[in-house]
Design an enzyme around this catalytic site. Structure first.
Site, PDB file in Angstrom:
ATOM      1  N   ASP A  38       0.841  -1.201   0.000  1.00  4.80           N
ATOM      2  CA  ASP A  38       0.000   0.000   0.000  1.00  4.80           C
ATOM      3  C   ASP A  38       0.873   1.247   0.000  1.00  4.80           C
ATOM      4  O   ASP A  38       1.944   1.272   0.620  1.00  4.80           O
ATOM      5  CB  ASP A  38      -0.923  -0.001   1.226  1.00  4.80           C
ATOM      6  CG  ASP A  38      -2.128   0.896   1.037  1.00  4.80           C
ATOM      7  OD1 ASP A  38      -2.341   1.392  -0.086  1.00  4.80           O
ATOM      8  OD2 ASP A  38      -2.878   1.105   2.013  1.00  4.80           O
TER       9      ASP A  38
ATOM     10  N   HIS B 156       0.017  -4.054   6.374  1.00  5.66           N
ATOM     11  CA  HIS B 156      -0.854  -4.265   5.219  1.00  5.66           C
ATOM     12  C   HIS B 156      -1.381  -2.900   4.774  1.00  5.66           C
ATOM     13  O   HIS B 156      -0.625  -2.085   4.297  1.00  5.66           O
ATOM     14  CB  HIS B 156      -1.976  -5.237   5.628  1.00  5.66           C
ATOM     15  CG  HIS B 156      -2.687  -5.855   4.473  1.00  5.66           C
ATOM     16  ND1 HIS B 156      -3.602  -6.865   4.623  1.00  5.66           N
ATOM     17  CD2 HIS B 156      -2.634  -5.609   3.142  1.00  5.66           C
ATOM     18  CE1 HIS B 156      -4.072  -7.229   3.455  1.00  5.66           C
ATOM     19  NE2 HIS B 156      -3.514  -6.466   2.539  1.00  5.66           N
TER      20      HIS B 156
END
Length: 413
Positions: free
Chosen positions: A90, A160
């Site tokens: 990300d 994440h």
């Protein structure tokens, strides 16, 4: 003593003819009833066939079975960011400063521990739990690995999705999904533009946040977070994936109230919003679609539009300059899944980026492909951050040792 029957008397017959009054007969089924049975049967068959066809059509799109070979498109000038970054799933761009915030792991170690892909080897090498927090300067092309000051020593770091809230033009609150071995949590961090360290503030745990994937920050301690599955592991998780169940959701979290904001999503994945958060964009991997949502005063979400895509979409990002969403994802997700099972083999996952923008003619949205790659350069592409001011698109990857690829903004983007 028994007596004989007189010869002129006959015993009653038990096998002779039966009168109509004692005969048992089944009532005849009316022809109209038979026709209704046939119609119901045909309807059941038709519905079963339709559902089966829809399931296989959806599953085949999810898995990229019929898309054919992908050729590089609009990749001229793209280069891997040097320095050895890997698995940078990300990326969030702070547009005023031109700084890109990202977390990066170890591509090979993801094959052992990464709960979103049901990789749960808690005895994996230490490197599997030592992700980096990285700030990349778009203008200079350089990056720094940031120290997380205050994070307890030995804490697992398997990052994440990220979400960033701007408390001021230079003061940021950063929310990071962290898949610790003891359970997935949300780490709350703070950063001031120009500092050399990132400050750890607290860890958020909540029973509703059980399989977190991505975050949309809404305040200094509030956010939306996606759960991509209902079950973390086991045969129920297997069936959830096999049957493409819509069992993901979006949770709204704040210290005052935490609840399900949007439910029954087919693998809720990436989430972002436009500038004023009047529209929220949610990626649903199964079924390959984008939900466009609006928030209500109580922070529940209501769907405004659903856009069907033709690839396994991962993370959306919003570009305020063009009022568009850039969706990045996987063209051959089955190849990616199978590659995660092969230790010591570099994963090669073809990737695609589309631009989703308003269509002034139809009043809806149009989808345009702006970049594709066969995996030779951009493998397992998961997000794209577009900096129109500096003419740069950064592409992050989920499971590649080519963690970030820098491209000139593609034609049409």
């Amino acid at each position: 003593m028994a007596t004989k029957n007189p010869t002129n008397l006959k015993e009653p017959s038990t096998s002779g003819p039966t009168t109509k009054s004692t005969m048992s007969t089944k009532p005849a089924v009316p022809k109209t009833t038979k026709k209704n049975y046939i119609r119901v049967g045909v309807a059941i068959v038709a519905i079963t066939v339709a559902l089966t066809q829809n399931f296989f059509r959806t599953a085949s799109t999810d898995l990229g079975l019929f898309l054919g070979d992908i050729q590089p498109f609009n990749t001229a000038g793209c280069e891997v960011v040097p320095g050895g970054l890997e698995a940078c799933e990300d990326i969030h761009l702070h547009r005023e400063s031109g700084l890109a915030f990202m977390t990066c792991g170890h591509a090979e170690a993801r094959k052992d521990w990464f709960p979103p892909m049901a990789k749960l080897n808690a005895s994996a090498d230490d490197i599997a739990f030592q992700d980096k927090f990285v700030i990349y300067n778009v203008a200079t092309g350089k990056y720094e690995e940031m120290e997380l000051v205050g994070l307890p020593k030995g804490t697992d770091r398997v990052f994440h999705g990220l979400g960033i809230h701007e408390r001021s033009p230079t003061e940021l609150t950063i929310f990071a999904v962290n898949h610790r071995r003891g359970g997935s949590v949300i780490e709350v961090l703070e950063y001031t533009i120009g500092d050399k360290v990132v400050q750890y503030k607290e860890t958020i745990r909540h029973e509703l946040i059980h399989t977190p994937n991505d975050i949309l920050a809404t305040g200094p301690r509030s956010f939306y977070v996606t759960n991509d599955h209902k079950y973390k592991s086991g045969y129920k998780r297997d069936f959830e994936e096999l049957l493409r169940r819509s069992s993901g959701n979006v949770i709204y979290y704040s210290p005052e109230s935490t609840h399900i904001a949007y439910d029954h999503v087919a693998s809720a994945n990436g989430i972002t919003s436009n500038g004023d958060q009047s529209l929220i964009y949610l990626s649903a991997c199964y079924g390959t679609g984008l939900h466009i949502l609006r928030a209500t005063p109580d922070h529940t979400l209501v769907e405004q539009e659903y856009i069907k895509l033709d690839f396994y979409n991962d993370n959306p990002s919003y570009d305020p300059e063009t009022d568009s969403v850039f969706m990045t994802g996987h063209v051959k997700p089955l190849t990616m899944v199978m590659g995660l099972k092969k230790k010591g083999v570099q994963l090669n996952g073809p990737s695609k980026i589309v631009k989703i923008s308003k269509d002034v003619v139809s009043g809806g949205h149009k989808v345009e492909t702006v970049l594709e790659d066969d995996g030779g350069l951009i493998s397992t592409g998961s997000v794209s951050a577009v900096d129109q001011k500096r003419g740069v698109m950064l592409v992050g990857t989920a499971f590649s040792n080519r963690g970030v690829v820098r491209c000139p903004i593609p034609q049409g983007a």
